[in-house]
Design a protein around this motif. Structure first.
Motif, short mmCIF file in Angstrom:
data_model
loop_
_atom_site.label_atom_id
_atom_site.label_comp_id
_atom_site.label_asym_id
_atom_site.label_seq_id
_atom_site.Cartn_x
_atom_site.Cartn_y
_atom_site.Cartn_z
N MET A 79 40.49 -7.40 12.84
CA MET A 79 41.89 -7.68 13.17
C MET A 79 41.97 -8.64 14.36
N VAL A 80 41.13 -8.44 15.35
CA VAL A 80 41.10 -9.32 16.53
C VAL A 80 40.81 -10.76 16.09
N GLU A 81 39.86 -10.92 15.21
CA GLU A 81 39.50 -12.26 14.72
C GLU A 81 40.70 -12.92 14.05
N ARG A 82 41.41 -12.20 13.22
CA ARG A 82 42.57 -12.76 12.52
C ARG A 82 43.72 -13.04 13.47
N ILE A 83 43.95 -12.14 14.41
CA ILE A 83 45.01 -12.36 15.41
C ILE A 83 44.70 -13.61 16.22
N ASP A 84 43.45 -13.77 16.61
CA ASP A 84 43.06 -14.96 17.38
C ASP A 84 43.35 -16.24 16.61
N GLY A 85 43.09 -16.23 15.30
CA GLY A 85 43.38 -17.40 14.48
C GLY A 85 44.87 -17.72 14.42
N VAL A 86 45.69 -16.69 14.29
CA VAL A 86 47.14 -16.89 14.24
C VAL A 86 47.64 -17.37 15.60
#
Length: 103
Positions: A79-86
């Protein structure tokens, strides 16, 4: 189905997509976290309520994503990885020259 951030650039007509999660993963992991944290924007990334995002709402969305990221840092590395991308995508855009949607 997947949940993603869409960015349509007015000048070029290009459409960028930033993946967030599969629908199932979003429902199983993101929605309970949103409910726990009281997030009102992020909890609607999947349901079409944010098919057009007002530039005025972007700071609130970024703030909610930062809250969710802090929670996820101890609970969900994916989730952290995806949030960082957004967050990277939202912070890099000029909201006056594009349209943003979640779905």
């Amino acid at each position: 189905m997947t949940v993603s951030l869409g960015i349509k650039h007015h000048d070029s007509g290009a459409f960028d997509v930033v993946p967030i999660a599969t629908s199932d993963y979003f429902k199983r992991r993101w929605l309970p976290a949103c409910a726990h944290l009281g997030l009102r924007y992020v909890s609607h990334f999947h349901d079409g309520a944010l098919s057009t995002v007002s530039p005025d709402d972007l700071p609130d969305i970024v703030a909610e994503l930062e809250i969710l990221r802090a929670w996820a840092a101890a609970n969900d590395a994916f989730m952290v990885e995806r949030i960082d991308g957004v967050l990277r995508a939202l912070q890099a855009l000029d909201a006056t020259s594009c349209e943003v949607d979640f779905g």
